[in-house]
Write an enzyme that holds these catalytic residues in place. Structure first.
Site, PDB file in Angstrom:
ATOM      1  N   ARG A 163     -27.584  59.497 100.321  1.00 39.61           N
ATOM      2  CA  ARG A 163     -28.857  59.429  99.619  1.00 39.61           C
ATOM      3  C   ARG A 163     -29.885  60.421 100.171  1.00 39.61           C
ATOM      4  O   ARG A 163     -30.754  60.895  99.464  1.00 39.61           O
ATOM      5  CB  ARG A 163     -29.456  58.030  99.727  1.00 39.61           C
TER       6      ARG A 163
ATOM      7  N   CYS B  91     -28.055  51.557  96.923  1.00 38.58           N
ATOM      8  CA  CYS B  91     -27.010  51.365  97.934  1.00 38.58           C
ATOM      9  C   CYS B  91     -26.991  49.873  98.254  1.00 38.58           C
ATOM     10  O   CYS B  91     -27.712  49.078  97.645  1.00 38.58           O
ATOM     11  CB  CYS B  91     -27.305  52.206  99.177  1.00 38.58           C
TER      12      CYS B  91
ATOM     13  N   ARG C 198     -33.426  51.449  96.003  1.00 37.23           N
ATOM     14  CA  ARG C 198     -33.868  52.709  96.593  1.00 37.23           C
ATOM     15  C   ARG C 198     -34.420  53.713  95.565  1.00 37.23           C
ATOM     16  O   ARG C 198     -33.898  54.799  95.391  1.00 37.23           O
ATOM     17  CB  ARG C 198     -32.750  53.367  97.396  1.00 37.23           C
ATOM     18  N   PRO C 199     -35.481  53.368  94.837  1.00 36.90           N
ATOM     19  CA  PRO C 199     -36.037  54.312  93.855  1.00 36.90           C
ATOM     20  C   PRO C 199     -36.615  55.552  94.535  1.00 36.90           C
ATOM     21  O   PRO C 199     -36.825  55.546  95.754  1.00 36.90           O
ATOM     22  CB  PRO C 199     -37.142  53.502  93.186  1.00 36.90           C
TER      23      PRO C 199
ATOM     24  N   ASP D 144     -39.381  57.180  92.920  1.00 32.35           N
ATOM     25  CA  ASP D 144     -40.604  57.447  92.144  1.00 32.35           C
ATOM     26  C   ASP D 144     -41.718  58.033  93.003  1.00 32.35           C
ATOM     27  O   ASP D 144     -42.467  58.917  92.561  1.00 32.35           O
ATOM     28  CB  ASP D 144     -41.074  56.170  91.455  1.00 32.35           C
TER      29      ASP D 144
ATOM     30  N   ILE E 102     -39.136  45.387 103.968  1.00 31.63           N
ATOM     31  CA  ILE E 102     -38.980  46.749 103.444  1.00 31.63           C
ATOM     32  C   ILE E 102     -37.943  46.819 102.328  1.00 31.63           C
ATOM     33  O   ILE E 102     -38.212  47.372 101.251  1.00 31.63           O
ATOM     34  CB  ILE E 102     -38.599  47.734 104.584  1.00 31.63           C
TER      35      ILE E 102
HETATM   36  C1  EPZ Z   1     -35.590  56.041 105.556  1.00 31.95           C
HETATM   37  O1  EPZ Z   1     -35.099  55.723 104.275  1.00 31.95           O
HETATM   38  C2  EPZ Z   1     -34.400  55.908 106.504  1.00 31.95           C
HETATM   39  N1  EPZ Z   1     -33.358  56.852 106.121  1.00 31.95           N
HETATM   40  C3  EPZ Z   1     -33.854  54.475 106.437  1.00 31.95           C
HETATM   41  O2  EPZ Z   1     -32.802  54.373 107.402  1.00 31.95           O
HETATM   42  C4  EPZ Z   1     -34.969  53.520 106.831  1.00 31.95           C
HETATM   43  O3  EPZ Z   1     -34.499  52.200 106.707  1.00 31.95           O
HETATM   44  C5  EPZ Z   1     -36.186  53.724 105.912  1.00 31.95           C
HETATM   45  O4  EPZ Z   1     -36.608  55.108 105.965  1.00 31.95           O
HETATM   46  C6  EPZ Z   1     -37.372  52.852 106.311  1.00 31.95           C
HETATM   47  O5  EPZ Z   1     -37.740  53.134 107.629  1.00 31.95           O
HETATM   48  C7  EPZ Z   1     -33.469  58.150 106.510  1.00 31.95           C
HETATM   49  O6  EPZ Z   1     -34.440  58.537 107.145  1.00 31.95           O
HETATM   50  C8  EPZ Z   1     -32.363  59.061 106.120  1.00 31.95           C
HETATM   51  P1  EPZ Z   1     -38.455  54.573 102.464  1.00 31.95           P
HETATM   52  P2  EPZ Z   1     -36.040  55.998 102.967  1.00 31.95           P
HETATM   53  O7  EPZ Z   1     -38.704  55.576 101.409  1.00 31.95           O
HETATM   54  O8  EPZ Z   1     -36.872  57.189 103.202  1.00 31.95           O
HETATM   55  C9  EPZ Z   1     -39.480  51.965  98.635  1.00 31.95           C
HETATM   56  C10 EPZ Z   1     -30.686  53.825 108.226  1.00 31.95           C
HETATM   57  O9  EPZ Z   1     -30.127  52.730 108.390  1.00 31.95           O
HETATM   58  N2  EPZ Z   1     -39.559  53.240  97.918  1.00 31.95           N
HETATM   59  O10 EPZ Z   1     -39.373  54.553 103.664  1.00 31.95           O
HETATM   60  O11 EPZ Z   1     -35.173  55.943 101.777  1.00 31.95           O
HETATM   61  C11 EPZ Z   1     -38.065  51.642  99.081  1.00 31.95           C
HETATM   62  O12 EPZ Z   1     -37.340  51.003  98.040  1.00 31.95           O
HETATM   63  C12 EPZ Z   1     -31.465  54.093 106.956  1.00 31.95           C
HETATM   64  O13 EPZ Z   1     -30.693  54.762 109.055  1.00 31.95           O
HETATM   65  C13 EPZ Z   1     -40.009  53.254  96.610  1.00 31.95           C
HETATM   66  O14 EPZ Z   1     -40.328  52.205  96.042  1.00 31.95           O
HETATM   67  O15 EPZ Z   1     -36.961  54.695 102.991  1.00 31.95           O
HETATM   68  C14 EPZ Z   1     -38.290  50.731 100.252  1.00 31.95           C
HETATM   69  O16 EPZ Z   1     -38.534  49.423  99.771  1.00 31.95           O
HETATM   70  C15 EPZ Z   1     -31.393  52.915 105.978  1.00 31.95           C
HETATM   71  N3  EPZ Z   1     -40.093  54.433  95.949  1.00 31.95           N
HETATM   72  C16 EPZ Z   1     -39.570  51.266 100.871  1.00 31.95           C
HETATM   73  O17 EPZ Z   1     -40.203  52.072  99.864  1.00 31.95           O
HETATM   74  C17 EPZ Z   1     -39.756  55.621  96.556  1.00 31.95           C
HETATM   75  O18 EPZ Z   1     -39.884  56.680  95.918  1.00 31.95           O
HETATM   76  C18 EPZ Z   1     -39.358  52.134 102.107  1.00 31.95           C
HETATM   77  O19 EPZ Z   1     -38.412  53.127 101.779  1.00 31.95           O
HETATM   78  C19 EPZ Z   1     -39.287  55.590  97.894  1.00 31.95           C
HETATM   79  C20 EPZ Z   1     -39.211  54.392  98.554  1.00 31.95           C
END
Ligand code: EPZ
Length: 426
Positions: free
Chosen positions: A99, A123, A128-129, A131, A335
């Site tokens: 991703r 996943c 994991r949107p 937006d 989260i």
């Molecule tokens: C990063 O994922 C990490 N991955 C994740 O680690 C980690 O769990 C996560 O940050 C939170 O700390 C990498 O760095 C490669 P987010 P990311 O965007 O960026 C929502 C691991 O185990 N959201 O901070 O995808 C989302 O659904 C992995 O190493 C939206 O709604 O996480 C979630 O509820 C797993 N719209 C929240 O925000 C969006 O456009 C936080 O997601 C993006 C996210």
């Protein structure tokens, strides 16, 4: 498919070297797209996700060369050179495997003015949107179209323009994409409610070494003054705070005494606070962080939150550790909507865990029993390894390809501190 066999009951004692951070390097590597000059990343972890990211960048025309590091850092380094961009398309068959491939979107758009990236899809832990990534790029003038499972992004004719990005929800990836797009945009960009994870600080430090102008690094408000171009640099990848925290839980559950070599306490302050709260002796030393069990583990009440809060990536590992804690622990996952896939497997090993919505109640039991268990996602797999290290008898963890995405040389590192662990191929 490989599986890992563990016979539990051995106290972990000794030193575990902590590798470069997966979640830092998966943003640092795409940053190479922002310049035609070589970017060298030292302290490169040997992980399946790093290989996938290399494969994607090669498809885009980035040459990647991995070598043994000569300097103070043992291990490997990679030099990435994007002197010309051969393609601006990140195809589905690569993005679906990892991703974090979405992190080429911002730099490609900044460098080439266009990018076509497959939607990463969901996943095991949630849908994991992306937006927030797309809104951020639109704030910089990008035109975004979704078609046939792809994001098609185009910059205005004169290139991206600085703008104001205000995230309604803290997002690590969206912040990383926004920063990498803004460093080459014309004018100033302000990012409000930016994620503050150490991996983002590491990315900003690397971009600044490449000539970017970023103020407010480490805070939730970033101000980026766009440059015409960036130059090459050499950057040392930060140590992996989640790997370090995972092995701290392994030391704790086995009543062990382990030095996490190279771990940085500032990156994991909240994790260390909770480990101390649970009764562990934590000492920050020159070489790293020492974790010593000192009597039974006490139950905790934990709620995951964006940095500097308790990291969601440590929730599964703490749950395994607290399965043998005294009293009751209450964990709340704020989260991701589906990050309790490890619970049924831990229950099969004898843990007493009840999940209601986002809340898991863990009643400490006197012992766990080895079983055949199935890994479902990266951190869930590690929680099963942690439980197996303390369980009576033998555990076999299936689908360990999840582990290989984020833990370098896991069996080697654990057997070096006394674990009875082996990988069985096929
Ligand atoms: C990063 O994922 C990490 N991955 C994740 O680690 C980690 O769990 C996560 O940050 C939170 O700390 C990498 O760095 C490669 P987010 P990311 O965007 O960026 C929502 C691991 O185990 N959201 O901070 O995808 C989302 O659904 C992995 O190493 C939206 O709604 O996480 C979630 O509820 C797993 N719209 C929240 O925000 C969006 O456009 C936080 O997601 C993006 C996210």
């Amino acid at each position: 498919m490989d599986r890992i066999k563990i016979r539990g009951g051995h106290r972990l004692k000794g030193q575990i070297p902590i590798s470069g951070a997966k979640n830092a390097v998966l943003a640092l590597m795409p940053a190479s797209l922002l310049t035609s000059e070589p970017l060298t990343l030292i302290n490169l972890p040997r992980l399946a996700d790093v290989d996938s990211c290399c494969h994607l960048l090669n498809e885009l025309g980035v040459s990647t060369m991995v070598a043994r590091s000569k300097g103070a850092h043992p291990g490997r380094e990679i030099t990435l050179t994007a002197d010309t961009i051969a393609s601006t398309i990140a195809p589905y068959d690569i993005v679906r495997k990892m991703r974090a491939s979405i992190l080429v979107l911002g730099p490609l758009l900044a460098r080439e003015g266009e990018a076509t990236v497959s939607l990463p899809g969901g996943c095991a832990i949630g849908n994991r949107p992306i937006d927030l990534h797309l809104r951020a790029l639109e704030a910089l003038g990008a035109d975004i179209e979704l078609a046939a499972g792809y994001v098609r992004a185009r910059a205005p004719d004169g290139g991206l323009r600085g703008g104001i990005i205000s995230f309604p929800v803290v997002s690590v990836g969206a912040t990383e994409n926004a920063v990498m797009a803004a460093v080459l945009a014309h004018g100033e960009t302000v990012i409000n409610n930016a994620a503050r994870e150490p991996e983002i600080v590491d990315l900003c430090h690397c971009l600044i070494a490449m000539g970017a102008k970023i103020d407010g690094v480490g805070n939730s408000r970033l101000v980026i003054h766009g440059c015409d171009r960036l130059h090459g640099a050499t950057h040392v990848v930060m140590p992996d705070r989640i790997e370090a925290g995972s092995y701290a839980c392994a030391a704790a559950i086995t009543g062990g005494d382990v030095l996490l070599q190279g771990a940085r306490s500032a990156d994991m302050a909240e994790v260390l606070v909770e480990l101390k709260q649970s009764g562990l002796n934590i000492s920050v030393e020159e070489e790293g962080i020492r974790v010593q069990a000192d009597g039974p583990l006490k139950g905790l009440t934990l709620s995951t939150a964006p940095f500097p809060g308790f990291p969601t990536d440590m929730q599964a590992q703490f749950m395994a550790m607290l399965a043998l804690g005294q009293g009751t622990s209450v964990l709340t996952e704020t989260i991701f909507e589906n990050r309790y896939m490890h619970v049924p497997e831990l229950v099969r090993m004898g843990a007493d865990i009840q999940v209601k919505g986002r809340v898991a109640v863990v009643k400490g039991v006197s012992g766990l029993v080895g079983a055949e268990v199935m890994a479902t996602d990266l951190r869930a797999s590690m929680s099963l390894i942690i439980a197996a290290l303390a369980a009576e008898g033998e555990t076999q963890v299936h689908r360990v390809y999840h582990l290989d995405r984020g833990y370098e040389r896991l069996e080697e590192k654990l057997s070096a501190v006394g674990a009875d662990i082996e990988r069985i191929g096929g």
